[in-house]
Design an enzyme around this catalytic site. Structure first.
Site, PDB file in Angstrom:
ATOM      1  N   HIS A  12       0.841  -1.221   0.075  1.00  0.00           N
ATOM      2  CA  HIS A  12      -0.196   0.014   0.059  1.00  0.00           C
ATOM      3  C   HIS A  12       0.689   1.142   0.145  1.00  0.00           C
ATOM      4  O   HIS A  12       0.427   2.210  -0.640  1.00  0.00           O
ATOM      5  CB  HIS A  12      -1.016   0.017   1.070  1.00  0.00           C
ATOM      6  CG  HIS A  12      -2.117  -0.876   0.686  1.00  0.00           C
ATOM      7  ND1 HIS A  12      -2.008  -2.302   0.896  1.00  0.00           N
ATOM      8  CD2 HIS A  12      -3.297  -0.730   0.007  1.00  0.00           C
ATOM      9  CE1 HIS A  12      -3.423  -2.848   0.630  1.00  0.00           C
ATOM     10  NE2 HIS A  12      -4.001  -2.027  -0.200  1.00  0.00           N
TER      11      HIS A  12
ATOM     12  N   ARG B 237     -15.335   1.837  -0.642  1.00  0.00           N
ATOM     13  CA  ARG B 237     -14.931   0.436  -0.140  1.00  0.00           C
ATOM     14  C   ARG B 237     -15.251   0.480   1.566  1.00  0.00           C
ATOM     15  O   ARG B 237     -14.749   1.502   2.098  1.00  0.00           O
ATOM     16  CB  ARG B 237     -13.817  -0.185  -0.691  1.00  0.00           C
ATOM     17  CG  ARG B 237     -13.684  -1.558  -0.015  1.00  0.00           C
ATOM     18  CD  ARG B 237     -12.358  -2.121  -0.575  1.00  0.00           C
ATOM     19  NE  ARG B 237     -11.189  -1.757  -0.143  1.00  0.00           N
ATOM     20  CZ  ARG B 237      -9.979  -1.889  -0.718  1.00  0.00           C
ATOM     21  NH1 ARG B 237      -9.737  -2.755  -1.436  1.00  0.00           N
ATOM     22  NH2 ARG B 237      -8.785  -1.270  -0.059  1.00  0.00           N
TER      23      ARG B 237
ATOM     24  N   GLU C 247     -12.283 -10.500  -5.477  1.00  0.00           N
ATOM     25  CA  GLU C 247     -10.771 -10.616  -5.341  1.00  0.00           C
ATOM     26  C   GLU C 247     -10.167 -11.830  -4.609  1.00  0.00           C
ATOM     27  O   GLU C 247      -8.890 -11.861  -4.146  1.00  0.00           O
ATOM     28  CB  GLU C 247     -10.298  -9.286  -4.393  1.00  0.00           C
ATOM     29  CG  GLU C 247     -10.956  -8.944  -2.977  1.00  0.00           C
ATOM     30  CD  GLU C 247     -10.313  -7.906  -2.318  1.00  0.00           C
ATOM     31  OE1 GLU C 247      -9.283  -7.060  -2.684  1.00  0.00           O
ATOM     32  OE2 GLU C 247     -10.905  -7.543  -1.460  1.00  0.00           O
TER      33      GLU C 247
ATOM     34  N   ASN D  50      -4.961  -7.163  -7.167  1.00  0.00           N
ATOM     35  CA  ASN D  50      -3.789  -7.270  -6.322  1.00  0.00           C
ATOM     36  C   ASN D  50      -4.155  -8.649  -5.607  1.00  0.00           C
ATOM     37  O   ASN D  50      -3.179  -9.137  -5.633  1.00  0.00           O
ATOM     38  CB  ASN D  50      -3.845  -6.077  -5.471  1.00  0.00           C
ATOM     39  CG  ASN D  50      -3.876  -4.858  -6.338  1.00  0.00           C
ATOM     40  OD1 ASN D  50      -3.453  -4.832  -7.482  1.00  0.00           O
ATOM     41  ND2 ASN D  50      -4.128  -3.733  -5.655  1.00  0.00           N
ATOM     42  N   ASP D  51      -5.391  -8.677  -5.052  1.00  0.00           N
ATOM     43  CA  ASP D  51      -5.648  -9.834  -3.814  1.00  0.00           C
ATOM     44  C   ASP D  51      -5.735 -11.029  -5.047  1.00  0.00           C
ATOM     45  O   ASP D  51      -5.415 -12.158  -4.689  1.00  0.00           O
ATOM     46  CB  ASP D  51      -6.655  -9.624  -3.027  1.00  0.00           C
ATOM     47  CG  ASP D  51      -5.941  -8.848  -1.917  1.00  0.00           C
ATOM     48  OD1 ASP D  51      -4.889  -8.998  -1.127  1.00  0.00           O
ATOM     49  OD2 ASP D  51      -6.791  -7.688  -1.498  1.00  0.00           O
TER      50      ASP D  51
ATOM     51  N   CYS E  25     -10.257  -2.650 -10.397  1.00  0.00           N
ATOM     52  CA  CYS E  25      -9.850  -1.688  -9.713  1.00  0.00           C
ATOM     53  C   CYS E  25      -8.449  -2.015  -8.900  1.00  0.00           C
ATOM     54  O   CYS E  25      -7.935  -1.328  -8.279  1.00  0.00           O
ATOM     55  CB  CYS E  25     -10.592  -1.142  -8.584  1.00  0.00           C
ATOM     56  SG  CYS E  25     -11.018  -2.578  -7.095  1.00  0.00           S
TER      57      CYS E  25
HETATM   58  C1  PEP Z   1      -7.021  -5.349  -4.872  1.00  0.00           C
HETATM   59  O1  PEP Z   1      -6.990  -6.436  -3.961  1.00  0.00           O
HETATM   60  O2  PEP Z   1      -7.014  -5.376  -6.124  1.00  0.00           O
HETATM   61  C2  PEP Z   1      -7.562  -4.011  -4.300  1.00  0.00           C
HETATM   62  C3  PEP Z   1      -7.707  -3.286  -5.134  1.00  0.00           C
HETATM   63  O3  PEP Z   1      -7.613  -3.696  -2.878  1.00  0.00           O
HETATM   64  P1  PEP Z   1      -6.253  -3.504  -2.184  1.00  0.00           P
HETATM   65  O4  PEP Z   1      -5.062  -3.328  -3.016  1.00  0.00           O
HETATM   66  O5  PEP Z   1      -6.811  -2.132  -1.234  1.00  0.00           O
HETATM   67  O6  PEP Z   1      -6.208  -4.673  -1.208  1.00  0.00           O
HETATM   68 MG    MG Z   2      -7.731  -6.062  -2.005  1.00  0.00          MG
END
Ligand code: PEP
Ligand code: MG
Length: 542
Positions: A189, A332, A431, A454-455, A502
């Site tokens: 992050h 979110r 995700e 991402n996840d 996203c």
């Molecule tokens: C993701 O997991 O793709 C996402 C957008 O959430 P974060 O990166 O905050 O876990």
């Molecule tokens: Mg995520």
């Protein structure tokens, strides 16, 4: 000249001196002092200097995250005026004839324990503040008089073992040329924040990090992940040209901001921005975002030293909604866990936090916190075009449980005569592989999907998104990930609901044609990436 290789996590070129942040914190030495009065004076000078610095941080923070989230720095300042605290430090210096640093540290620990034992949860949370303020005061005490008062007196490349999003928020980012960290990866992050702030950044240096020395000039290439220490004239000249070209490119892309995201063959797509703070909205609008595709609300929880109240959250959401006018804003709900922790909430340590009690799981277990956020969100809904989504869903049961709480909260608001909109769409993040695999059933329960690549990548490939040593395995273009995305989009289309992406790979222009072809309706990316995304989309002929 030396070259160190890391992972380029935020594009751009920086040239400047390195500043190594001391994140050790507690290595306070105990020394015997002869002159107690001199020690009192050192303490008082440092105390005044710390208050001055806190004041500066407060003003910076006000601009970045607004009033509510900045008040903590005023509270810290007030603690340094607290007579009980100061008297105890002075007593220690006098009675034990110890240096001020040691007296501050010991007193800080003592006060922190006292706070921890109090019944009131607000007072309990103050324990981390005492430690924080003691450490800050010690840092000022340890500073030699000829040293500059802040590590960022001059624009510098900030180097740290690791950076938490909360570290970054406290920095004067106008003076940060680049971030360099031993840990971290593309989707940690801190990297996401660096991209939002458009600061070049290299993470995951590993053992190469020990090559970095304070004050040495370096070239940081946020694209390739290379860092050149003590560069020779030829390399400096080459990189100055690259840096200037980069700035020109950014400038020329700005003209794209006003354009629509539509391909040459006429297919248009909603292009939104990912944000973490109300202050990021300006960047989103300047770069031409159609809306906000992901507001990571947890950052509101990470900056303070206690949970944001319903009113504080309401103000933050209202600010974003009002600034965005009738453009869509997807907020979110709280997604804590893994690298997103809050110091004032002592959740049990877990062996595998990424697989543990995080995101929606925490919210369903700690309903009071979830309800407060839902109340704030619903009350904010009358100020703009709000959508809400739940993170880390794996099952229909979770969706139903969350929706049931939403209905109860609505009833509560109605009874209390508090206004909210009945038309807020509720969606989920897809995700986890589980959510993608049962997306056909989930699609019947919700108003929209937003795919968090991402996840999704991390869980599909069993590759920790934070672990730089396996960064090459963490591949958002892996066929397994793309297959799950396609499956999710198909489910959404069959159910007639909207689907967006996203995660960070929404900004991967190598995948844009694929996303458009399978029917993705919306992409949400860091505000700074919007102009280049528009350019790429406008050049596409499907
Ligand atoms: C993701 O997991 O793709 C996402 C957008 O959430 P974060 O990166 O905050 O876990
Ligand atoms: Mg995520």
């Amino acid at each position: 000249m030396k070259r160190v290789q890391g992972i380029g996590v935020s594009g751009g070129i920086a040239i400047g001196p390195l500043v190594l942040l001391n994140q050790g914190g507690t290595g306070v030495r105990k020394e015997t002092v002869e002159d107690v009065t001199a020690e009192f004076m050192r303490l008082d000078t440092a105390r005044k200097e710390t208050i001055r610095e806190l004041d500066e941080i407060y003003r910076r923070s006000l601009k970045l995250v607004g009033d509510e989230n900045s008040s903590i720095f005023q509270i810290h300042s007030m603690m340094l005026e607290d007579e009980d605290f100061l008297a105890e430090i002075r007593e220690k210096i006098e009675n034990e004839r110890v240096n001020a640093e040691y007296a501050v540290w010991e007193t800080g620990k003592l006060f922190s324990e006292r706070f921890a034992q109090m019944d009131d949860s607000y007072m309990q949370a103050r324990k981390t503040d005492v430690i924080d303020i003691s450490s800050r005061l010690i840092r000022v005490l340890e500073r030699k008089s000829e040293e500059s008062p802040a590590p960022f007196a001059a624009p510098s490349v900030v180097c740290a073992e690791d950076l938490m999003p909360s570290d970054t928020i406290q920095m004067d980012t106008a003076r940060v040329l680049a971030f360099v960290t031993r840990e971290g990866s593309m989707t940690s992050h801190a990297a996401i924040l660096a991209r939002t702030l458009q600061i070049p950044s290299v993470a995951g240096l590993g053992s190469g990090f020990s090559e970095l020395t304070d004050g040495v000039t370096a070239v940081v290439d946020g694209f390739s992940g290379e860092i050149f220490l003590e560069p020779d004239e030829a390399l400096l000249a080459e990189y100055r040209v690259k840096r200037d070209a980069c700035a020109r490119e950014r400038e020329s892309l700005r003209s794209m901001a006003g354009q629509k995201a539509v391909t040459r063959s006429g297919r248009s797509i909603e292009l939104n921005a990912n944000i973490g703070h109300p202050g990021d909205v300006d960047g989103a609008l300047e770069n031409g975002a159609d809306g906000i595709g992901l507001f990571r609300s947890e950052f509101l929880y990470m900056e303070g030293t206690s949970f944001p109240t319903e009113e504080q959250q309401l103000q933050a959401y209202k600010t974003v909604l009002e600034k965005m006018g009738n453009k869509r804003v997807i907020i979110r709900t709280l997604d804590l866990g893994a690298d997103k922790q809050i110091p004032y909430w002592n959740l049990p340590k877990e062996a595998n936090p990424a697989l543990g009690c995080r995101a929606i799981r925490i919210c369903l277990k700690h309903e009071k916190i979830f309800r407060t956020q839902l109340r704030a969100l619903l009350r904010a809904s009358i100020f703009g075009n709000l959508s809400v989504m739940f993170p880390m869903i794996i099952s229909i049961d979770e969706v139903r449980a969350a929706k049931k709480i939403v209905e109860q909260v609505k009833t509560e608001l109605r009874v209390q005569g508090l206004a909210y909109s009945e038309h807020v769409p509720f969606g989920i993040m897809v995700e986890t592989p589980a959510a993608a695999l049962v997306s056909d059933s989930l699609a019947k329960e919700v108003d929209f999907f937003s795919i968090g690549t991402n996840d999704l990548t991390q869980y599909t490939l069993a590759a920790d998104r934070m672990n730089s040593s396996i960064a090459e395995l963490y591949d958002p273009r892996h066929p397994a990930v793309l297959w799950l995305i396609e499956m999710t989009v198909r489910s959404a289309k069959q159910a007639g609901i909207e689907v967006g992406i996203c995660g960070e790979s929404a900004a991967d222009t190598g995948l844009t044609a694929f996303y458009l072809k399978i029917g993705v309706d919306e992409l949400s990316v860091a505000p700074s990436r919007i102009p280049e995304m528009k350019k790429a989309i406008r050049e596409l002929d499907l």
